[in-house]
Design a protein around this motif. Sequence first.
Motif, PDB file in Angstrom:
ATOM      1  N   ASN A 164       0.846  -1.201   0.000  1.00  0.00           N
ATOM      2  CA  ASN A 164       0.000   0.000   0.000  1.00  0.00           C
ATOM      3  C   ASN A 164       0.872   1.238   0.000  1.00  0.00           C
ATOM      4  OD1 ASN A 164      -2.315  -1.485   0.123  1.00  0.00           O
ATOM      5  ND2 ASN A 164      -2.620  -1.238   2.310  1.00  0.00           N
TER       6      ASN A 164
ATOM      7  N   ALA B 211      -8.039  -0.750  -9.332  1.00  0.00           N
ATOM      8  CA  ALA B 211      -8.404  -0.004  -8.129  1.00  0.00           C
ATOM      9  C   ALA B 211      -8.783  -0.974  -7.010  1.00  0.00           C
ATOM     10  CB  ALA B 211      -9.569   0.927  -8.430  1.00  0.00           C
ATOM     11  N   VAL B 212      -8.550  -0.568  -5.795  1.00  0.00           N
ATOM     12  CA  VAL B 212      -8.886  -1.369  -4.615  1.00  0.00           C
ATOM     13  C   VAL B 212     -10.148  -0.797  -4.000  1.00  0.00           C
ATOM     14  CG1 VAL B 212      -8.105  -2.093  -2.327  1.00  0.00           C
ATOM     15  CG2 VAL B 212      -6.462  -1.875  -4.180  1.00  0.00           C
ATOM     16  N   THR B 213     -11.067  -1.664  -3.633  1.00  0.00           N
ATOM     17  CA  THR B 213     -12.295  -1.236  -2.976  1.00  0.00           C
ATOM     18  C   THR B 213     -12.122  -1.374  -1.475  1.00  0.00           C
ATOM     19  OG1 THR B 213     -13.618  -1.973  -4.852  1.00  0.00           O
ATOM     20  CG2 THR B 213     -14.780  -1.653  -2.759  1.00  0.00           C
ATOM     21  N   TYR B 214     -12.436  -0.305  -0.758  1.00  0.00           N
ATOM     22  CA  TYR B 214     -12.382  -0.324   0.695  1.00  0.00           C
ATOM     23  C   TYR B 214     -13.799  -0.214   1.233  1.00  0.00           C
ATOM     24  CZ  TYR B 214      -7.394   0.520   0.264  1.00  0.00           C
ATOM     25  OH  TYR B 214      -6.065   0.404  -0.040  1.00  0.00           O
ATOM     26  N   HIS B 215     -14.037  -0.789   2.402  1.00  0.00           N
ATOM     27  CA  HIS B 215     -15.340  -0.729   3.044  1.00  0.00           C
ATOM     28  C   HIS B 215     -15.170  -0.112   4.426  1.00  0.00           C
ATOM     29  CE1 HIS B 215     -17.310  -3.302   0.059  1.00  0.00           C
ATOM     30  NE2 HIS B 215     -16.127  -3.894  -0.006  1.00  0.00           N
TER      31      HIS B 215
ATOM     32  N   ARG C 187     -16.973   9.705   1.907  1.00  0.00           N
ATOM     33  CA  ARG C 187     -17.949   9.587   0.819  1.00  0.00           C
ATOM     34  C   ARG C 187     -17.712  10.571  -0.306  1.00  0.00           C
ATOM     35  NH1 ARG C 187     -22.615   8.805   5.191  1.00  0.00           N
ATOM     36  NH2 ARG C 187     -22.554   6.529   5.325  1.00  0.00           N
TER      37      ARG C 187
END
Length: 68
Positions: free
Chosen positions: A23, A42-46, A67
Amino acid sequence: MEAEGWPLTTHFVALGVGLAVVNGCVPAPPGFVGRPVTDLPAVTYHLVHQPAAGSDARVASLLDRIRR
């Protein structure tokens, strides 16, 4: 080689075992250079939080910034 954890991963780099993809927040070991990799997906983060936490001004501010 597969390693779990950024400190161990970068330690192997420092030992000369090879290179690592990490990262952007992971610092390169002393004497080494980090280079951005632009061709990765792209990396998705939650964001996970308790529903009631949204009423806390600090959490609400963080959620708003994430957001945007």
